[in-house]
Design a protein around this motif. Sequence first.
Motif, mmCIF file in Angstrom:
data_model
loop_
_atom_site.group_PDB
_atom_site.id
_atom_site.type_symbol
_atom_site.label_atom_id
_atom_site.label_comp_id
_atom_site.label_asym_id
_atom_site.label_seq_id
_atom_site.Cartn_x
_atom_site.Cartn_y
_atom_site.Cartn_z
ATOM 1 N N TRP A 1 0.829 -1.203 0.000
ATOM 2 C CA TRP A 1 0.000 0.000 0.000
ATOM 3 C C TRP A 1 0.869 1.261 0.000
ATOM 4 C CZ3 TRP A 1 -5.197 1.006 -0.355
ATOM 5 C CH2 TRP A 1 -6.019 -0.102 -0.422
ATOM 6 N N VAL A 2 1.912 1.251 0.817
ATOM 7 C CA VAL A 2 2.814 2.406 0.861
ATOM 8 C C VAL A 2 3.467 2.627 -0.501
ATOM 9 C CG1 VAL A 2 4.923 3.346 1.888
ATOM 10 C CG2 VAL A 2 3.253 2.142 3.326
ATOM 11 N N LEU A 3 3.911 1.524 -1.125
ATOM 12 C CA LEU A 3 4.554 1.624 -2.428
ATOM 13 C C LEU A 3 3.598 2.146 -3.488
ATOM 14 C CD1 LEU A 3 7.047 1.154 -4.165
ATOM 15 C CD2 LEU A 3 6.299 -1.220 -4.490
ATOM 16 N N ARG A 4 2.348 1.706 -3.444
ATOM 17 C CA ARG A 4 1.350 2.194 -4.401
ATOM 18 C C ARG A 4 1.144 3.708 -4.261
ATOM 19 N NH1 ARG A 4 -4.111 -0.977 -4.271
ATOM 20 N NH2 ARG A 4 -4.453 0.407 -6.065
ATOM 21 N N ILE A 5 1.098 4.179 -3.017
ATOM 22 C CA ILE A 5 0.942 5.625 -2.779
ATOM 23 C C ILE A 5 2.166 6.368 -3.318
ATOM 24 C CG2 ILE A 5 0.823 7.400 -0.993
ATOM 25 C CD1 ILE A 5 -0.781 5.373 0.700
ATOM 26 N N TRP A 6 3.344 5.814 -3.047
ATOM 27 C CA TRP A 6 4.596 6.432 -3.506
ATOM 28 C C TRP A 6 4.618 6.537 -5.030
ATOM 29 C CZ3 TRP A 6 8.938 6.705 0.249
ATOM 30 C CH2 TRP A 6 10.044 7.342 -0.270
ATOM 31 N N ILE A 7 4.274 5.443 -5.688
ATOM 32 C CA ILE A 7 4.268 5.411 -7.157
ATOM 33 C C ILE A 7 3.266 6.409 -7.713
ATOM 34 C CG2 ILE A 7 3.575 3.997 -9.137
ATOM 35 C CD1 ILE A 7 4.836 1.595 -7.671
ATOM 36 N N THR A 8 2.073 6.443 -7.136
ATOM 37 C CA THR A 8 1.020 7.339 -7.635
ATOM 38 C C THR A 8 1.425 8.802 -7.478
ATOM 39 O OG1 THR A 8 -0.664 5.696 -7.059
ATOM 40 C CG2 THR A 8 -1.413 7.951 -7.444
ATOM 41 N N LEU A 9 1.957 9.141 -6.302
ATOM 42 C CA LEU A 9 2.380 10.520 -6.080
ATOM 43 C C LEU A 9 3.552 10.892 -6.982
ATOM 44 C CD1 LEU A 9 2.113 10.910 -2.191
ATOM 45 C CD2 LEU A 9 0.619 11.882 -3.944
ATOM 46 N N GLY A 10 4.491 9.952 -7.158
ATOM 47 C CA GLY A 10 5.621 10.210 -8.045
ATOM 48 C C GLY A 10 5.179 10.473 -9.467
ATOM 49 N N LEU A 11 4.254 9.646 -9.960
ATOM 50 C CA LEU A 11 3.718 9.853 -11.306
ATOM 51 C C LEU A 11 3.028 11.203 -11.416
ATOM 52 C CD1 LEU A 11 2.220 6.333 -12.077
ATOM 53 C CD2 LEU A 11 4.027 7.469 -13.386
ATOM 54 N N TRP A 12 2.243 11.531 -10.392
ATOM 55 C CA TRP A 12 1.502 12.797 -10.436
ATOM 56 C C TRP A 12 2.457 13.994 -10.471
ATOM 57 C CZ3 TRP A 12 1.366 16.615 -6.495
ATOM 58 C CH2 TRP A 12 0.570 17.713 -6.822
ATOM 59 N N ILE A 13 3.475 13.979 -9.614
ATOM 60 C CA ILE A 13 4.426 15.099 -9.581
ATOM 61 C C ILE A 13 5.090 15.282 -10.938
ATOM 62 C CG2 ILE A 13 6.646 15.869 -8.642
ATOM 63 C CD1 ILE A 13 5.759 14.607 -5.967
ATOM 64 N N VAL A 14 5.571 14.184 -11.515
ATOM 65 C CA VAL A 14 6.268 14.267 -12.797
ATOM 66 C C VAL A 14 5.343 14.776 -13.900
ATOM 67 C CG1 VAL A 14 7.307 12.890 -14.641
ATOM 68 C CG2 VAL A 14 8.007 12.541 -12.258
ATOM 69 N N VAL A 15 4.148 14.188 -13.994
ATOM 70 C CA VAL A 15 3.215 14.580 -15.051
ATOM 71 C C VAL A 15 2.770 16.025 -14.869
ATOM 72 C CG1 VAL A 15 0.921 14.169 -16.021
ATOM 73 C CG2 VAL A 15 2.419 12.231 -15.480
ATOM 74 N N TYR A 16 2.428 16.401 -13.635
ATOM 75 C CA TYR A 16 1.965 17.764 -13.393
ATOM 76 C C TYR A 16 3.038 18.790 -13.739
ATOM 77 C CZ TYR A 16 0.317 21.976 -11.173
ATOM 78 O OH TYR A 16 -0.074 23.278 -10.956
ATOM 79 N N MET A 17 4.288 18.535 -13.325
ATOM 80 C CA MET A 17 5.345 19.500 -13.586
ATOM 81 C C MET A 17 5.609 19.648 -15.081
ATOM 82 S SD MET A 17 6.067 20.871 -10.779
ATOM 83 C CE MET A 17 7.202 21.932 -11.654
ATOM 84 N N GLU A 18 5.527 18.555 -15.830
ATOM 85 C CA GLU A 18 5.738 18.674 -17.277
ATOM 86 C C GLU A 18 4.583 19.413 -17.948
ATOM 87 O OE1 GLU A 18 8.604 17.987 -18.787
ATOM 88 O OE2 GLU A 18 9.336 17.450 -16.797
ATOM 89 N N VAL A 19 3.360 19.188 -17.463
ATOM 90 C CA VAL A 19 2.209 19.905 -18.009
ATOM 91 C C VAL A 19 2.297 21.394 -17.676
ATOM 92 C CG1 VAL A 19 -0.305 20.189 -17.807
ATOM 93 C CG2 VAL A 19 0.676 17.906 -18.054
ATOM 94 N N ALA A 20 2.840 21.720 -16.496
ATOM 95 C CA ALA A 20 2.963 23.124 -16.088
ATOM 96 C C ALA A 20 4.111 23.843 -16.797
ATOM 97 C CB ALA A 20 3.184 23.202 -14.577
ATOM 98 N N THR A 21 4.955 23.090 -17.478
ATOM 99 C CA THR A 21 6.160 23.677 -18.070
ATOM 100 C C THR A 21 5.885 24.643 -19.224
ATOM 101 O OG1 THR A 21 7.514 21.811 -17.358
ATOM 102 C CG2 THR A 21 8.356 23.123 -19.195
ATOM 103 N N PRO A 22 5.056 24.286 -20.220
ATOM 104 C CA PRO A 22 4.864 25.235 -21.337
ATOM 105 C C PRO A 22 4.387 26.620 -20.919
ATOM 106 C CG PRO A 22 4.080 23.060 -21.953
ATOM 107 C CD PRO A 22 4.405 22.989 -20.495
ATOM 108 N N PRO A 23 3.348 26.751 -20.053
ATOM 109 C CA PRO A 23 2.968 28.124 -19.667
ATOM 110 C C PRO A 23 4.056 28.848 -18.895
ATOM 111 C CG PRO A 23 1.653 26.475 -18.473
ATOM 112 C CD PRO A 23 2.386 25.761 -19.538
#
Length: 650
Positions: free
Chosen positions: A87-109
């Motif tokens: 369960w801890v690993l699943r949370i870690w993976i999900t948050l890691g994916l979210w941070i990476v995806v969000y930061m790349e989406v925020a990059t162009p603006p």
Amino acid sequence: MNRLKALTGPLYPVVSVTIVLLALFSLSRLGLALWHFDRVSDAQGWSHIFASGLRVDISSICYLFILPAFLSALLAGEHWVGRIWSWVLRIWITLGLWIVVYMEVATPPFIIEYDLRPNRLFIEYLVYPKEVFGMLWSGYKLELFIGLVVSVATVVLGWRWSKSLVTGLRYPKWYWRPVIAVFIVAIGILGARSSLGHRPMNPAMVAFSGDPLMNDLSLNSSYSVIFAAKQMKSEASAFDFYPKMDQQQVIAEVRASMNVASQDFVSDSKPSLVKHIATYQGQPKNIVILLMESHGARYVKSLGGLDLSPNMDKAIEEGWAFTRMYATGTRSVRGIEAVTTGFSPTPARSVVKLGKSQTNFFTIAGLLENLGYHTQFIYGGESHFDNMKSFFLGNGFTDMQDFATFSNPKFVGSWGASDEDLFAKADQEFSKMSNQGKPFFSLVFSSSNHSPFEFPEGSISLYNQPSQTVENAVKYADYALGQFIEKAKQSNYWDNTVFVVVADHDARTSGNKPIPVEYFHIPAVIFGGDIEARKDDRLVSQIDLAPTLLSLAGISSQNPMIGHDLTQDVPQEKQRAMMQRDKNFGWLTADNQVVVLQPEQGISTYLYDSESHSLVSHDVDKAIINRAHANAMWGSLAFNEDFYTAKDTN
């Protein structure tokens, strides 16, 4: 996939996410590179960006997953500890994916706004959620919507995917687990450091171009922001970034670059402390600094820009106008630093935001307060933004007139009351203080010309469509300024006040040059009751304004400012402009020679063509390079050694 699962066992979730993240980083980098195809090609950066980018991405992923990989090797299994860890690993993976995806989406603006990947500015804005969310909601609804949709989708899909990753794994015998764990730590540390040298990988190691954005494309945005956060813990010093120079040589060169006689230096322990005698010797005058948000020279017709600032043009015709004034930086706090303290720019944040400078740091407000002046800051927004209130109150400003003090403003936008309200407030305050007969110093800081560019409808004829553009906001800010100047001319404080209107910086700084000189060119005009009209074509810097205003107001003092008193003759060889773009320092001479210092890239020299705005590699005399080098080091040296304290000034 089943074979990979069998081979990697409890490490399968981490290995799978690593592959996905590498693909995400690469696709994002490819999209950004194609978007800036010409700049990448000009920098000959296609292979470098992707090769170095892979190195940065591997390092980022190692930092993110070294701990969960280590714990997976030790704890994963079908027992109760293993189930909890899943369960801890699943949370870690999900948050890691979210941070990476969000930061790349925020990059162009972010690139559109700053011509860089998200960096320390991204973090600094998060400190002010009210103002920033108001700005985003007003001007970036589409970006907010996309960010929300992508975030929700990433979290939902990531959580579901993570379940399949931790299901059906094969686990090694207990005696192999410590061996695997130690191996994982060794590989993880090597990958994170990405170097066998004494220093781990950092952005300077993958920098290859004079175009800062090209160097940023070699990074990913998660790494860029986290590295910036780490740097913010220990403030940057020029001595950490630029070629070494002996402290005594720095002091000697800086003293030699100041336009004062050697006998006027008053302290060896405070090398720049000088006794300055004012040119004007009458009754001391009030001083008002009108600091215009993002009002670069490119928006002023008489300075070669667009015809958007007729009132600024009128002031230039009627006052003492500087045609070659250059900002010291690209942010408001850098402009505030220059005009209120005369402090030269550094690779660190502005002194407005540094902990050690929150008290006992020299400002002209502190100097004038000790001389009986009422010292004031007038701003249509919240004065705590960018730490202004703390810095001002700790260093001589006694009166904060911010949004909370405005009564029934005509228009309120994301950044507070409009510039019309701001200047109406300023006129009221100045009239009141003048009636009381007490001298005053006031810094008036505009905000309407800031994204999302909100201003009262119908106040100006629009330059373009839609209404919320930088051009229309500039035109509105100029309109509000013009109203104020006309009121001031009829006021009881006009004849006894020295005014300067100056931009804090240009609207945006972009381009493939290490120091895009043209984006530092700003308007500056001194005016008031007895200021004679003149066009001043000398090369000047924002840090020259504070000494000049004191001289014009009749304030003789002992202070540490290194800027020139422009009421005096300044030899051409001492005329200069200094410019800081992130960690790059630029030094421009009167004959358009340019010296640039970049972190771990040494010193480069150019010739600047003010017509084409080009920088061409050019040999520069060693004496000029030494002078530039010393001034690049001076701010950090003066800050670290307490050369700029207020206690020795008067």
